[in-house]
Enzyme design. Structure first.
Site, PDB file in Angstrom:
ATOM      1  CE1 TYR A  66     -42.502 -60.841   8.238  1.00 57.74           C
ATOM      2  CE2 TYR A  66     -42.653 -59.306   6.410  1.00 57.74           C
ATOM      3  CZ  TYR A  66     -43.217 -60.296   7.186  1.00 57.74           C
ATOM      4  OH  TYR A  66     -44.489 -60.727   6.928  1.00 57.74           O
ATOM      5  CG  HIS A  93     -35.987 -60.016   6.475  1.00 53.87           C
ATOM      6  ND1 HIS A  93     -37.032 -59.354   5.875  1.00 53.87           N
ATOM      7  CD2 HIS A  93     -34.864 -59.357   6.100  1.00 53.87           C
ATOM      8  CE1 HIS A  93     -36.562 -58.339   5.166  1.00 53.87           C
ATOM      9  NE2 HIS A  93     -35.251 -58.323   5.284  1.00 53.87           N
ATOM     10  CG  ASN A 141     -50.252 -65.959   6.233  1.00 55.16           C
ATOM     11  OD1 ASN A 141     -49.514 -66.003   7.216  1.00 55.16           O
ATOM     12  ND2 ASN A 141     -50.794 -64.835   5.794  1.00 55.16           N
ATOM     13  CG  HIS A 145     -48.045 -63.574  12.193  1.00 54.81           C
ATOM     14  ND1 HIS A 145     -48.515 -64.729  11.620  1.00 54.81           N
ATOM     15  CD2 HIS A 145     -48.233 -62.609  11.262  1.00 54.81           C
ATOM     16  CE1 HIS A 145     -48.962 -64.469  10.395  1.00 54.81           C
ATOM     17  NE2 HIS A 145     -48.808 -63.189  10.155  1.00 54.81           N
TER      18      HIS A 145
HETATM   19 FE1  HDE Z   1     -46.167 -60.438   7.847  1.00 55.06          FE
HETATM   20  N1  HDE Z   1     -45.278 -59.481   9.401  1.00 55.06           N
HETATM   21  N2  HDE Z   1     -46.525 -58.641   6.962  1.00 55.06           N
HETATM   22  N3  HDE Z   1     -47.231 -61.317   6.354  1.00 55.06           N
HETATM   23  N4  HDE Z   1     -45.885 -62.168   8.725  1.00 55.06           N
HETATM   24  C1  HDE Z   1     -44.783 -60.071  10.518  1.00 55.06           C
HETATM   25  O1  HDE Z   1     -42.712 -59.606  11.515  1.00 55.06           O
HETATM   26  C2  HDE Z   1     -45.943 -57.470   7.313  1.00 55.06           C
HETATM   27  C3  HDE Z   1     -47.807 -60.722   5.276  1.00 55.06           C
HETATM   28  C4  HDE Z   1     -46.194 -63.398   8.224  1.00 55.06           C
HETATM   29  O2  HDE Z   1     -43.449 -66.514  13.063  1.00 55.06           O
HETATM   30  C5  HDE Z   1     -44.026 -59.133  11.404  1.00 55.06           C
HETATM   31  O3  HDE Z   1     -41.335 -60.561  13.014  1.00 55.06           O
HETATM   32  C6  HDE Z   1     -46.285 -56.449   6.366  1.00 55.06           C
HETATM   33  C7  HDE Z   1     -48.195 -61.700   4.299  1.00 55.06           C
HETATM   34  C8  HDE Z   1     -45.859 -64.441   9.179  1.00 55.06           C
HETATM   35  O4  HDE Z   1     -42.162 -64.812  13.505  1.00 55.06           O
HETATM   36  C9  HDE Z   1     -44.054 -57.808  10.607  1.00 55.06           C
HETATM   37  C10 HDE Z   1     -47.106 -57.036   5.446  1.00 55.06           C
HETATM   38  C11 HDE Z   1     -47.849 -62.907   4.825  1.00 55.06           C
HETATM   39  C12 HDE Z   1     -45.325 -63.762  10.280  1.00 55.06           C
HETATM   40  C13 HDE Z   1     -44.892 -58.181   9.399  1.00 55.06           C
HETATM   41  C14 HDE Z   1     -47.247 -58.416   5.822  1.00 55.06           C
HETATM   42  C15 HDE Z   1     -47.253 -62.657   6.111  1.00 55.06           C
HETATM   43  C16 HDE Z   1     -45.355 -62.348   9.959  1.00 55.06           C
HETATM   44  C17 HDE Z   1     -44.518 -59.075  12.818  1.00 55.06           C
HETATM   45  C18 HDE Z   1     -47.778 -56.409   4.240  1.00 55.06           C
HETATM   46  C19 HDE Z   1     -48.071 -64.305   4.229  1.00 55.06           C
HETATM   47  C20 HDE Z   1     -44.842 -64.380  11.574  1.00 55.06           C
HETATM   48  C21 HDE Z   1     -43.436 -59.698  13.667  1.00 55.06           C
HETATM   49  C22 HDE Z   1     -46.911 -55.649   3.397  1.00 55.06           C
HETATM   50  C23 HDE Z   1     -47.370 -64.506   2.987  1.00 55.06           C
HETATM   51  C24 HDE Z   1     -43.390 -64.741  11.522  1.00 55.06           C
HETATM   52  C25 HDE Z   1     -42.387 -60.031  12.738  1.00 55.06           C
HETATM   53  C26 HDE Z   1     -42.961 -65.415  12.805  1.00 55.06           C
HETATM   54  C27 HDE Z   1     -44.875 -61.359  10.815  1.00 55.06           C
HETATM   55  C28 HDE Z   1     -45.165 -57.293   8.436  1.00 55.06           C
HETATM   56  C29 HDE Z   1     -48.067 -59.321   5.112  1.00 55.06           C
HETATM   57  C30 HDE Z   1     -46.779 -63.738   6.941  1.00 55.06           C
HETATM   58  C31 HDE Z   1     -44.533 -56.605  11.343  1.00 55.06           C
HETATM   59  C32 HDE Z   1     -45.840 -54.995   6.431  1.00 55.06           C
HETATM   60  C33 HDE Z   1     -48.825 -61.427   2.922  1.00 55.06           C
HETATM   61  C34 HDE Z   1     -46.045 -65.940   9.028  1.00 55.06           C
HETATM   62  O5  HDE Z   1     -42.792 -57.432  10.178  1.00 55.06           O
END
Ligand code: HDE
Length: 705
Positions: free
Chosen positions: A364, A341, A150, A77
């Site tokens: 997060y 987060h 999402n 993202h």
């Molecule tokens: Fe994320 N995800 N994600 N994700 N995610 C990040 O956090 C992560 C997942 C989502 O505009 C990171 O600050 C793991 C699902 C959005 O700043 C990180 C897993 C969904 C955004 C991270 C998932 C999301 C992130 C990268 C699986 C939809 C952007 C930078 C266990 C429900 C937020 C950050 C923004 C961002 C980890 C799966 C949505 C690395 C480990 C499922 C919208 O922390």
């Protein structure tokens, strides 16, 4: 204080917080120490042509600060854009939750929303085939609630431990860092063919949902099943949905690739310009609520994030409205530094045991510590709650608070025991009863990877199915290992035999001769993008004109469309003004060479003999019309303007107005034979065609674009 005044108070509090940090651009130049600077163009040298001296503290400070301007981009993202706004509940949910912002319909809760693509780097194009993030920070009076969702309701994997594997597979390949922001390569599809839990999400990713026309026209989903908990401590399961007031609309593949070159900031610009012009995007927050006792009532597991609850089984009930009405002042300070987060919840909202959700709870905070350089990122204005913050956290990089209490521990007597523990309104984790052996295993109830992929396929209109097949063919056509192509076709044959055969035929793989699983025949109309609500608000319309254009035709189309909320640009052969029929001039908004049909939603050609003759002789103008036709966009022509349609290679089967048949609307092509300004009929038909978004029932295969 009355609830209404209180709510205004919250929004004003957030605004005041942000205002405190705004830097006034006026005033004299200084160093970071406040020392006035009178020359920032020349470093201090020994003699005019001599070496620069280290003593020049202004030079050193300026360069050092510049050297440290970047922070690590988000690992996923990375590319995003955000906006402020507010949320208000439209009915009280007190029966289900004690979250105040969902119960009190007089409260206006400030929010910040960030939309993003997932796989690409910060500088990648907006319109790539990808999932879009839809992350909302609610600054509630009970603390910040982050709904980090999402634009698709399911995910690629079931257990968070697979997330690094999935992300490594979809990111550019490690040896040459190719391709940027694209899933059309071997490592992603290798992962897919070996991990069939991805198949349902891959159907969404290959659909038009992955190519949104606008963030304003995108649904959002919390994906996981969450809990709501009411005052009495009773819990229900819940899925969060955002539904855009403008309907869900997409671009098409040929278009997005061209937009990526013409305007890589297409979605970002669209959001910015719409808010700037007061066309505020709006979404309904809708909830699917499932009583706790129905946890086992479905033929899938509510904890499995690769599954939806079909809306025909549990309706998505509208409970509140989100409006985005303010662009940030500084991209880095706000949109780049905002830290979401999943674990930021307020009393009344709680987690479930979804194993993907559980891993996110760790990830997060961990990533923000690296990205924002330490634990004090919650003090950044965009991250600060409007609720008061008091605790014993101390020190750390970039600490901005000057704590005056002597005791930074609990219990204490030296600071009068402060801060005291909350007596009411505290977050208490839902006391879910859990029992079991520690095992590294997946539940059998997560084993069905195909039924809902089939449900998605069955729910698509014919044109949506066509786009999905084309997408699989494109993506797999870029995969160099044949066993991977075959592996994916094998999985698709579990989804639907016809789909598998069509994809196989396009990629040189032997089509499967019989279905492995019989299609269950069920569908869910809510999954399709056909029959969406639509409007002209925020749509971009190109008015093609040259010297000698009919000013009446231009005015009679442009003014009412703008009044209805559209953006309307006169596109001319050059900037400046065009002499028009009748003696006046028509101002050009954009020169033809700086734009293209792909950055507009519709095209209209006003009359004026000379204008139309010039445009007919101009390949670029003819191309705009042909390409708009190919992409299913509404096209309007008045009087002589109809001749430009005839010059474009597309008229097969389309009816156009002529002297006997003065007004015709056929598959989104609206023509009026008489000049002298658009009639009410023309405006009505043309706006209706724009609101319908695209017109797929055209013979467009032979149109080059
Ligand atoms: Fe994320 N995800 N994600 N994700 N995610 C990040 O956090 C992560 C997942 C989502 O505009 C990171 O600050 C793991 C699902 C959005 O700043 C990180 C897993 C969904 C955004 C991270 C998932 C999301 C992130 C990268 C699986 C939809 C952007 C930078 C266990 C429900 C937020 C950050 C923004 C961002 C980890 C799966 C949505 C690395 C480990 C499922 C919208 O922390």
């Amino acid at each position: 204080m009355s609830p209404l005044r209180r709510s205004r108070h919250d929004a004003q509090d957030k605004q005041r917080q942000l205002d405190r940090y705004r830097v006034d651009p006026e005033g004299r130049l200084t160093t970071d120490q406040g020392i006035p600077v009178d020359d920032t163009d020349n470093s201090v040298k020994v003699g005019e042509r001599g070496p620069t001296i280290m003593e020049d503290f202004h030079l050193r400070e300026k360069i050092t600060h510049f050297d440290h301007e970047r922070i690590p981009e988000r690992v996923v993202h990375a590319r995003g854009s955000g906006a402020y706004g507010h949320f208000r509940a439209t009915e009280s949910l007190a029966e289900y939750t004690k979250a105040e912002f969902l119960c009190d319909t007089s409260l206006e809760t400030p929010v910040f929303v960030r939309f993003s693509t997932v796989a690409g780097s910060r500088g990648s194009a907006d319109t790539v085939r990808d999932v879009r993030g839809f992350a909302t920070k609610f600054y509630t009076r009970q603390g910040n609630f982050d709904l980090v969702g999402n634009n698709m309701p399911v995910f690629f994997i079931q257990d968070g431990v697979k997330f690094p594997d999935f992300v490594h597979a979809v990111k550019p390949e490690p040896h040459n860092e190719i391709p940027q922001a694209s899933s059309a390569h071997d490592t992603l599809w290798d992962f897919v063919q070996l991990q069939p839990e991805t198949i349902h999400m891959m159907m969404w990713l290959m659909s038009d949902r992955a190519l949104p026309r606008s963030f304003r026209m995108m649904q959002g989903f919390g994906v996981h099943t969450f809990r709501l908990v009411n005052d009495a401590g009773r819990s229900v399961f819940v899925k969060f949905h955002w539904k855009p007031r403008l309907g869900v609309h997409s671009l098409i593949w040929d278009e997005v690739q061209k937009v990526a070159g013409r305007d890589p900031d297409f979605n970002r610009r669209d959001l910015w310009e719409s808010i700037d012009a007061g066309r505020y995007p709006e979404w309904d927050l809708c909830l699917q609520i499932v009583p706790e006792e129905d946890e086992q009532a479905f033929d899938f597991d509510l904890l499995d994030p690769t599954k939806i609850i079909p809306e025909e089984m549990v309706p998505a009930r509208p409970v509140g409205r989100l409006v985005l009405d303010r662009n940030p002042d500084n991209f880095f300070a706000e949109t780049e530094q905002v830290a979401f987060h999943l674990g930021n919840v307020v009393p009344g909202i709680d987690f479930t045991d979804d194993p993907l959700l559980q891993a996110r709870l760790f990830s997060y905070l961990d990533t923000q510590l690296l990205r924002l350089g330490g634990p004090n990122f919650t003090q950044l204005p965009v991250n600060q709650p409007v609720a008061e913050v008091r605790n014993h956290h101390r020190d750390g990089p970039h600490q901005t608070l000057i704590e005056t209490a002597r005791a930074a521990y609990h219990p204490n007597s030296l600071s009068g025991g402060c801060p005291a523990l909350a007596d009411e309104g505290a977050f208490r984790h839902y006391p879910e009863r859990v029992q079991g052996h520690k095992v590294r295993k997946r539940s059998e109830t997560f084993a069905d990877h195909y039924s809902q992929a089939t449900l998605f396929w069955n729910s698509m209109a014919d044109w949506e199915k066509e786009h999905i097949v084309d997408a699989f063919r494109f993506e797999l056509g870029n995969v160099t290992h044949w066993h991977i192509r075959k592996g994916v076709v094998g999985h698709l044959n579990h989804v639907d035999h016809d789909l598998a055969v069509k994809v196989a035929e396009g990629i040189g793989v032997a089509p499967p001769d019989r279905p492995v699983t019989l299609n269950h025949g069920r569908s869910s109309p809510a999954l399709s993008q056909a029959d969406q609500p639509g409007s002209v608000v925020g749509r971009k319309i190109a008015v093609l004109a040259a010297e000698g254009v009919s000013a009446d035709d231009v005015r009679s189309v442009k003014e009412p469309l703008i009044d209805q909320g559209a953006f309307c640009h006169v596109i001319g052969p050059h900037d400046g003004s065009l002499p028009s029929t009748g003696g006046g001039v028509v101002e050009v908004d954009r020169a033809l060479r700086t734009v293209s049909s792909v950055v507009y939603d519709a095209v209209v050609i006003p009359g004026g003999r000379t204008s139309v003759d010039i445009l007919t002789g101009c390949g670029d103008a003819v191309h705009v019309v042909a390409e708009a036709f190919k992409h299913g966009k509404p096209i309007g022509a008045i009087g002589e303007g109809i001749d430009l349609l005839k010059a474009a290679p597309m008229l097969e089967g389309v009816r156009l107005a002529d002297r006997h048949d003065g007004e015709v609307a056929d598959t989104g092509v609206v023509t009026q034979a008489a000049g002298g300004g658009a009639t009410r009929w023309f405006l009505h038909e043309f706006t209706d065609a724009i609101a319908k978004h695209r017109h797929w029932d055209r013979a467009k295969e032979r149109v080059p674009a």
